[in-house]
Design an enzyme around this catalytic site. Structure first.
Site, PDB file in Angstrom:
ATOM      1  CB  THR A 225      19.881  56.470   3.106  1.00 29.64           C
ATOM      2  OG1 THR A 225      18.655  55.544   2.976  1.00 29.64           O
ATOM      3  CG2 THR A 225      19.568  57.589   2.152  1.00 29.64           C
TER       4      THR A 225
ATOM      5  CD  GLU B 104      23.202  45.157  13.424  1.00 32.99           C
ATOM      6  OE1 GLU B 104      23.320  43.863  13.599  1.00 32.99           O
ATOM      7  OE2 GLU B 104      23.826  45.950  13.957  1.00 32.99           O
ATOM      8  N   PRO B 105      21.187  42.915   8.738  1.00 29.92           N
ATOM      9  CG  PRO B 105      23.136  41.885   7.464  1.00 29.92           C
ATOM     10  CD  PRO B 105      22.655  42.730   8.655  1.00 29.92           C
TER      11      PRO B 105
ATOM     12  CB  CYS C 246      24.434  52.324   9.414  1.00 35.33           C
ATOM     13  SG  CYS C 246      25.345  53.413   8.266  1.00 35.33           S
TER      14      CYS C 246
ATOM     15  CB  SER D   9      10.575  44.802  12.036  1.00 33.02           C
ATOM     16  OG  SER D   9      10.136  45.153  10.629  1.00 33.02           O
TER      17      SER D   9
ATOM     18  CD  GLU E 297      12.952  56.668   8.815  1.00 31.16           C
ATOM     19  OE1 GLU E 297      12.352  57.436   9.930  1.00 31.16           O
ATOM     20  OE2 GLU E 297      14.211  56.928   8.398  1.00 31.16           O
TER      21      GLU E 297
ATOM     22  CD  GLN F  20      -6.211  50.688 -14.058  1.00 34.22           C
ATOM     23  OE1 GLN F  20      -5.117  50.169 -13.817  1.00 34.22           O
ATOM     24  NE2 GLN F  20      -7.073  50.248 -14.782  1.00 34.22           N
ATOM     25  CB  ILE F  21      -6.131  57.816 -14.124  1.00 34.91           C
ATOM     26  CG1 ILE F  21      -7.183  57.628 -13.179  1.00 34.91           C
ATOM     27  CG2 ILE F  21      -6.507  59.127 -14.926  1.00 34.91           C
ATOM     28  CD1 ILE F  21      -7.240  58.459 -11.716  1.00 34.91           C
TER      29      ILE F  21
HETATM   30  C1  LIG Z   1      15.650  52.115   0.130  1.00 37.28           C
HETATM   31  C2  LIG Z   1      16.014  51.940   1.795  1.00 37.28           C
HETATM   32  C3  LIG Z   1      16.385  52.808   2.347  1.00 37.28           C
HETATM   33  C4  LIG Z   1      16.785  52.568   3.711  1.00 37.28           C
HETATM   34  N1  LIG Z   1      17.561  53.660   4.620  1.00 37.28           N
HETATM   35  C5  LIG Z   1      17.619  53.085   5.867  1.00 37.28           C
HETATM   36  C6  LIG Z   1      18.926  54.019   6.578  1.00 37.28           C
HETATM   37  O1  LIG Z   1      19.217  54.994   6.238  1.00 37.28           O
HETATM   38  N2  LIG Z   1      19.109  53.585   7.615  1.00 37.28           N
HETATM   39  C7  LIG Z   1      18.765  52.210   8.421  1.00 37.28           C
HETATM   40  O2  LIG Z   1      19.195  51.943   9.396  1.00 37.28           O
HETATM   41  N3  LIG Z   1      17.921  51.641   7.603  1.00 37.28           N
HETATM   42  C8  LIG Z   1      17.351  51.914   6.326  1.00 37.28           C
HETATM   43  N4  LIG Z   1      16.592  50.971   5.510  1.00 37.28           N
HETATM   44  C9  LIG Z   1      16.245  50.007   6.176  1.00 37.28           C
HETATM   45  C10 LIG Z   1      14.665  49.872   6.478  1.00 37.28           C
HETATM   46  O3  LIG Z   1      14.455  50.704   7.714  1.00 37.28           O
HETATM   47  C11 LIG Z   1      14.348  48.515   6.848  1.00 37.28           C
HETATM   48  O4  LIG Z   1      14.282  47.841   5.583  1.00 37.28           O
HETATM   49  C12 LIG Z   1      12.785  48.359   7.489  1.00 37.28           C
HETATM   50  O5  LIG Z   1      12.978  48.793   8.704  1.00 37.28           O
HETATM   51  C13 LIG Z   1      12.257  46.969   7.553  1.00 37.28           C
HETATM   52  O6  LIG Z   1      13.122  46.081   7.978  1.00 37.28           O
HETATM   53  P1  LIG Z   1      13.576  44.611   7.041  1.00 37.28           P
HETATM   54  O7  LIG Z   1      13.620  45.148   5.760  1.00 37.28           O
HETATM   55  O8  LIG Z   1      14.474  43.907   7.870  1.00 37.28           O
HETATM   56  O9  LIG Z   1      12.153  43.855   7.001  1.00 37.28           O
HETATM   57  P2  LIG Z   1      11.782  42.693   8.247  1.00 37.28           P
HETATM   58  O10 LIG Z   1      11.791  43.242   9.579  1.00 37.28           O
HETATM   59  O11 LIG Z   1      12.228  41.419   7.907  1.00 37.28           O
HETATM   60  O12 LIG Z   1      10.063  42.494   7.821  1.00 37.28           O
HETATM   61  C14 LIG Z   1       9.554  41.764   6.702  1.00 37.28           C
HETATM   62  C15 LIG Z   1       8.069  41.708   6.911  1.00 37.28           C
HETATM   63  O13 LIG Z   1       7.520  41.311   8.202  1.00 37.28           O
HETATM   64  C16 LIG Z   1       6.754  42.210   8.674  1.00 37.28           C
HETATM   65  N5  LIG Z   1       7.070  41.989  10.194  1.00 37.28           N
HETATM   66  C17 LIG Z   1       8.147  41.845  10.820  1.00 37.28           C
HETATM   67  N6  LIG Z   1       7.935  41.689  12.378  1.00 37.28           N
HETATM   68  C18 LIG Z   1       6.529  41.894  12.325  1.00 37.28           C
HETATM   69  C19 LIG Z   1       5.750  41.853  13.367  1.00 37.28           C
HETATM   70  N7  LIG Z   1       5.884  41.630  14.637  1.00 37.28           N
HETATM   71  N8  LIG Z   1       4.256  41.642  13.214  1.00 37.28           N
HETATM   72  C20 LIG Z   1       3.711  41.735  11.772  1.00 37.28           C
HETATM   73  N9  LIG Z   1       4.710  41.924  10.603  1.00 37.28           N
HETATM   74  C21 LIG Z   1       5.788  41.920  10.995  1.00 37.28           C
HETATM   75  C22 LIG Z   1       7.229  43.473   8.103  1.00 37.28           C
HETATM   76  O14 LIG Z   1       6.394  44.450   8.556  1.00 37.28           O
HETATM   77  C23 LIG Z   1       7.503  43.287   6.880  1.00 37.28           C
HETATM   78  O15 LIG Z   1       6.311  43.226   6.030  1.00 37.28           O
HETATM   79  C24 LIG Z   1      16.459  51.611   4.472  1.00 37.28           C
HETATM   80  C25 LIG Z   1      15.770  50.437   3.512  1.00 37.28           C
HETATM   81  C26 LIG Z   1      15.317  50.542   2.207  1.00 37.28           C
HETATM   82  C27 LIG Z   1      14.673  49.900   1.342  1.00 37.28           C
END
Ligand SMILES: Cc1cc2nc3c(=O)[nH]c(=O)nc-3n(C[C@H](O)[C@H](O)[C@H](O)COP(=O)(O)OP(=O)(O)OC[C@H]3O[C@@H](n4cnc5c(N)ncnc54)[C@H](O)[C@@H]3O)c2cc1C
Length: 404
Positions: free
Chosen positions: A164, A131-132, A128, A136, A384, A357-358
């Protein structure tokens, strides 16, 4: 150092074929059911544990391959079977890798077996970090870990998102900030043992794809952990924090390297989905007759299939290169780990879309698995590290600039 060879050795071929057999006979036939149920496929996990495909020994053997390819081979085959089920099997390895990478030998011995449970009663583990407010932007992490000197305990408070196996895991590995002024370099990883008070999860998230894999938010309210739950121990943490405070750069580079090392494996998962879709679309195109001939006899279809195959093979070469580089301590001077995950993720999205599509209308229905592969593939440009973040890593590596 192992010479790079594209000839798989006997052990690697055996591993690939063994995992493929399980994927074809057990995983693929169960895929539609668990996707519909949106539940962790415990009986499949049990089967995997029984044959030794789910457990630390399997991971340790795969990690030990000096070419770095075994983890990629196993992941590609398993995810070829089904990504949701495969993620239920492989999700635990995220937490295990964190314990393996950060913990001391006693911590490894204590917690890794608990991550997997037993053959007859398998358990899962969760890593984990997200966070909300910190996706990224990992440095924006708000979960705090405060050391209570009198009790020799750490106290964790915060909220984790999208974990996950979050909430259903026996062992949760949680990252938290111990010194927010240091950003990502002030963070540490903790093991939260089974049944610890204060860790709870409210709801399982409903998702576009990977539905057999459990994803949930995790809340930490005054979670008290013995000091032995800090991975790597207090002394190592203090040394690391002191280095970060003095402005030394080694810690940040080390954590970046850890991410880069895991990326080829994630890329291999995406490749498995892409290959499944390509193979299915190829077969379909040879059989489906329109205008008096199989649709593959149209260049529009044949060329799409040629591109799908070429892109999958190109992505695999990037994945294998990065896996080999990581295992043989080659510096990722151009973000090669990120390249592999970025390319494979985008290929999976593109190839699965072309497969739908295919198949035409048939591809849009649940009568065929390509719609599921299309849904499953999308996560590979998001988790990831999103595709944008991978490009940022590569751009930073090739330019030497602190791009943001
Ligand atoms: C099914 C699933 C399983 C997961 N499993 C895990 C897990 O086991 N453990 C865990 O810790 N996390 C997990 N995650 C979280 C996942 O790693 C994050 O969702 C991911 O890192 C993106 O973060 P975010 O969703 O907050 O998107 P955000 O960071 O809010 O990004 C939103 C958009 O903005 C873009 N963006 C952000 N910053 C920039 C920048 N500087 N330049 C250009 N574009 C940018 C991003 O690329 C994206 O398109 C999981 C997520 C899902 C959906």
């Amino acid at each position: 150092m192992v010479e790079f060879s594209l000839d798989l050795n006997e052990e690697q071929r055996e591993l690939r074929d063994w995992v493929h057999g399980f994927a074809a006979e057990v995983v693929r036939p169960a895929a539609a059911e668990w996707d519909e149920r949106e539940e962790t496929p415990w009986p499949v996990l049990q089967e995997a544990a029984k044959i030794g495909l789910y457990g630390f020994e399997f991971l340790a053997n795969a990690w030990a391959d000096p070419s770095g390819l075994s983890m990629c081979l196993a992941n590609e085959e398993l995810f070829w079977g089904d990504a949701g089920i495969a993620m239920s099997i492989m999700g635990t390895s995220l937490a295990v890798a964190a314990i393996f990478g950060n913990g001391d030998p006693e911590q490894l011995a204590e917690w890794v077996p608990q991550c997997f449970g037993t053959e007859s009663d398998p358990a899962v583990a969760a890593f984990c970090s997200t966070e909300p407010e910190a996706g990224s932007d990992v440095a924006a992490m708000r979960t705090r870990a405060v050391y209570d000197e009198a009790a020799d305990e750490w106290v964790l408070n915060g909220q984790k998102a999208f974990a996950t196996n979050g909430g259903i895991a026996a062992v949760h590995v949680v990252t938290a900030s111990v010194d927010p002024s240091l950003g990502s370099r002030g963070q540490a990883a903790f093991v939260v043992p089974p049944g610890t008070a204060g860790l709870h999860s409210t709801r399982k998230l409903k998702k576009l794809g990977l539905r057999a894999s459990h994803t949930a938010d995790v809340f930490l309210d005054d979670v008290r952990l013995p000091s032995s739950c800090l991975l790597g121990g207090r002394e190592r943490l203090e040394e690391r924090l002191a280095r970060a405070r003095s402005g030394e750069r080694t810690g940040g580079q080390a954590s970046m390297r850890t991410f880069e090392l895991s990326r080829p494996t994630v890329g291999a998962q995406a490749l498995g989905i892409a290959r499944a879709a390509y193979e299915y679309a190829l077969d379909y195109a040879k059989q489906r007759v329109q205008f008096g001939r199989p649709i593959i006899e149209n260049q529009g279809i044949a060329f799409a299939l040629a591109d799908m195959k070429m892109e999958i093979d190109a992505a695999r070469l990037l994945v294998w290169r990065a896996a080999w580089m990581g295992r043989n301590n080659r510096p990722f001077t151009a973000g090669e780990g990120s390249m592999s995950k970025l390319k494979a993720g985008e290929v999976a999205v593109d190839v699965t879309s072309k497969a739908v599509q295919i198949l035409g209308g048939a591809g849009f229905t649940r009568e065929h698995p390509v719609e599921r592969w299309y849904r499953d593939a999308k996560i590979y440009t998001i988790f990831e590290g999103t595709s944008e973040i991978q490009r940022l890593v590569i751009a930073r590596a090739i330019s030497g600039l602190p791009l943001r």
